[in-house]
Design an enzyme around this catalytic site. Sequence first.
Site, PDB file in Angstrom:
ATOM      1  N   SER A   1      -7.695  -5.354  12.155  1.00 57.57           N
ATOM      2  CA  SER A   1      -8.700  -4.462  11.929  1.00 57.57           C
ATOM      3  C   SER A   1      -9.206  -6.476  13.176  1.00 57.57           C
ATOM      4  O   SER A   1      -8.849  -7.400  13.223  1.00 57.57           O
ATOM      5  CB  SER A   1     -10.413  -5.149  10.688  1.00 57.57           C
ATOM      6  OG  SER A   1     -11.137  -5.300  11.493  1.00 57.57           O
TER       7      SER A   1
ATOM      8  N   TYR B   1     -12.085  -8.614   2.537  1.00 59.28           N
ATOM      9  CA  TYR B   1     -11.276  -7.457   3.541  1.00 59.28           C
ATOM     10  C   TYR B   1     -11.632  -8.694   5.278  1.00 59.28           C
ATOM     11  O   TYR B   1      -9.852  -7.858   5.075  1.00 59.28           O
ATOM     12  CB  TYR B   1     -12.603  -6.777   3.975  1.00 59.28           C
ATOM     13  CG  TYR B   1     -11.950  -6.194   5.082  1.00 59.28           C
ATOM     14  CD1 TYR B   1     -11.659  -4.317   4.614  1.00 59.28           C
ATOM     15  CD2 TYR B   1     -12.108  -6.046   6.199  1.00 59.28           C
ATOM     16  CE1 TYR B   1     -11.079  -3.796   5.757  1.00 59.28           C
ATOM     17  CE2 TYR B   1     -12.009  -4.561   7.448  1.00 59.28           C
ATOM     18  CZ  TYR B   1     -11.273  -3.607   7.038  1.00 59.28           C
ATOM     19  OH  TYR B   1     -10.959  -2.480   8.033  1.00 59.28           O
TER      20      TYR B   1
HETATM   21  P1  NAD Z   1     -10.120   6.072   5.636  1.00 58.13           P
HETATM   22  O1  NAD Z   1     -10.884   5.349   4.393  1.00 58.13           O
HETATM   23  O2  NAD Z   1     -10.186   6.711   6.511  1.00 58.13           O
HETATM   24  O3  NAD Z   1      -8.599   6.019   5.171  1.00 58.13           O
HETATM   25  C1  NAD Z   1      -8.113   5.627   4.196  1.00 58.13           C
HETATM   26  C2  NAD Z   1      -6.690   6.114   4.149  1.00 58.13           C
HETATM   27  O4  NAD Z   1      -5.746   4.993   2.644  1.00 58.13           O
HETATM   28  C3  NAD Z   1      -7.569   7.102   1.884  1.00 58.13           C
HETATM   29  O5  NAD Z   1      -7.004   8.337   2.235  1.00 58.13           O
HETATM   30  C4  NAD Z   1      -7.500   6.547   0.788  1.00 58.13           C
HETATM   31  O6  NAD Z   1      -6.686   7.327   0.189  1.00 58.13           O
HETATM   32  C5  NAD Z   1      -6.540   6.019   1.204  1.00 58.13           C
HETATM   33  N1  NAD Z   1      -5.822   4.641   0.954  1.00 58.13           N
HETATM   34  C6  NAD Z   1      -6.674   3.856  -0.033  1.00 58.13           C
HETATM   35  N2  NAD Z   1      -6.241   2.928  -1.301  1.00 58.13           N
HETATM   36  C7  NAD Z   1      -4.801   3.335  -1.111  1.00 58.13           C
HETATM   37  C8  NAD Z   1      -3.473   2.878  -1.876  1.00 58.13           C
HETATM   38  N3  NAD Z   1      -3.889   1.806  -2.540  1.00 58.13           N
HETATM   39  N4  NAD Z   1      -2.890   3.390  -1.636  1.00 58.13           N
HETATM   40  C9  NAD Z   1      -2.403   4.493  -0.789  1.00 58.13           C
HETATM   41  N5  NAD Z   1      -3.643   5.242   0.172  1.00 58.13           N
HETATM   42  C10 NAD Z   1      -4.436   4.467   0.388  1.00 58.13           C
HETATM   43  O7  NAD Z   1     -10.394   5.041   6.486  1.00 58.13           O
HETATM   44  P2  NAD Z   1      -9.754   4.207   8.042  1.00 58.13           P
HETATM   45  O8  NAD Z   1     -10.961   3.506   8.316  1.00 58.13           O
HETATM   46  O9  NAD Z   1      -8.820   5.248   8.169  1.00 58.13           O
HETATM   47  O10 NAD Z   1      -9.080   3.158   7.768  1.00 58.13           O
HETATM   48  C11 NAD Z   1      -7.616   3.402   7.156  1.00 58.13           C
HETATM   49  C12 NAD Z   1      -7.330   1.672   8.144  1.00 58.13           C
HETATM   50  O11 NAD Z   1      -7.840   1.043   9.133  1.00 58.13           O
HETATM   51  C13 NAD Z   1      -7.559   0.814   7.348  1.00 58.13           C
HETATM   52  O12 NAD Z   1      -6.634  -0.085   6.962  1.00 58.13           O
HETATM   53  C14 NAD Z   1      -9.089  -0.180   7.996  1.00 58.13           C
HETATM   54  O13 NAD Z   1      -9.058  -1.311   7.045  1.00 58.13           O
HETATM   55  C15 NAD Z   1      -8.451  -0.118   9.315  1.00 58.13           C
HETATM   56  N6  NAD Z   1      -9.868  -0.505  10.302  1.00 58.13           N
HETATM   57  C16 NAD Z   1     -10.611   0.790   9.854  1.00 58.13           C
HETATM   58  C17 NAD Z   1     -11.637   0.480  10.793  1.00 58.13           C
HETATM   59  C18 NAD Z   1     -12.779   1.390  11.504  1.00 58.13           C
HETATM   60  O14 NAD Z   1     -13.580   1.241  11.714  1.00 58.13           O
HETATM   61  N7  NAD Z   1     -12.674   2.550  10.500  1.00 58.13           N
HETATM   62  C19 NAD Z   1     -11.746  -0.738  11.835  1.00 58.13           C
HETATM   63  C20 NAD Z   1     -10.441  -1.611  11.935  1.00 58.13           C
HETATM   64  C21 NAD Z   1      -9.656  -1.002  10.987  1.00 58.13           C
END
Ligand code: NAD
Length: 253
Positions: free
Chosen positions: A135, A148
Amino acid sequence: MSSKDILITGGASGIGLGIATHLGQLGHNIVIADINLEPAQQAAKTLTSQGINASAAALDVSNAEQVGALPDKIGHIDVLVNNAGIQHVARLEDFPAAKWQQLINVMLVGPALLTQVFLPEMKARNYGRIINVGSIHSLVASPFKSAYVSAKHGLLGFAKTLALEVSEHDITINTLCPSYVKTPLVEQQIAAQAKENNMSEEEVVRKIMLEPMPKKAFIDIQELAGCAEFLLSPAAKNICGQTLVLDGGWVAR
Ligand code: NAD
């Protein structure tokens, strides 16, 4: 490129689903592993209907027993995408200890455990690509997200260390670091950030999420999917232990 067997954690939603769809459309075989089995199965069904070889597995990445049992369940993989993530927004004094531990377990310990169980076979086959989803908060802090930010910073140290441990093999590990992407995870945190920062939700989006970026725009999931494609390409064979930052110039500023 020959088709690869790819495991994507947290692939039922958001960024993971976007990467799964893109890599599947390129002809790779996809396993979506998610704590929520039903949406993972639904996602795999949608991919299958597009002619993609896709399946789903139930997995809590923070559960060492479940992670340890995964290779027997899904077989060999060439590519591991450590993407599963959660968020909790609270000032440190109000942050439940169990939540802190859960965030570290899901987003730092989980990727390490998964890498650990699939690494021996990657070494034996002399091929592996590990892509962590970090991130912007792997590089810069944000108030009220101490767990986080700590987990995401830790992922960079993990990738750098492992890069040294796999140097004799055709194995790479790298971290994608996007700023904000419109996914359910972000939509859910806006209200909590508004409360902690004493701002309206509109101000959170404008001031906290977009203003630090010179380009002032959300990152598109397809940009992350394109980076994952690049990291699987021959051109990226020697890119290892690196951080690819998709931030519209935030860190440069
Ligand atoms: P999201 O909530 O859409 O998807 C996250 C997925 O992870 C979900 O399907 C959830 O069920 C699954 N999950 C959660 N806990 C879990 C566990 N213990 N075991 C297995 N699966 C699990 O979120 P996203 O925004 O797509 O996030 C995906 C990644 O991207 C994350 O690591 C997040 O930190 C990172 N990220 C997101 C953003 C953003 O702005 N959305 C920015 C930077 C980084």
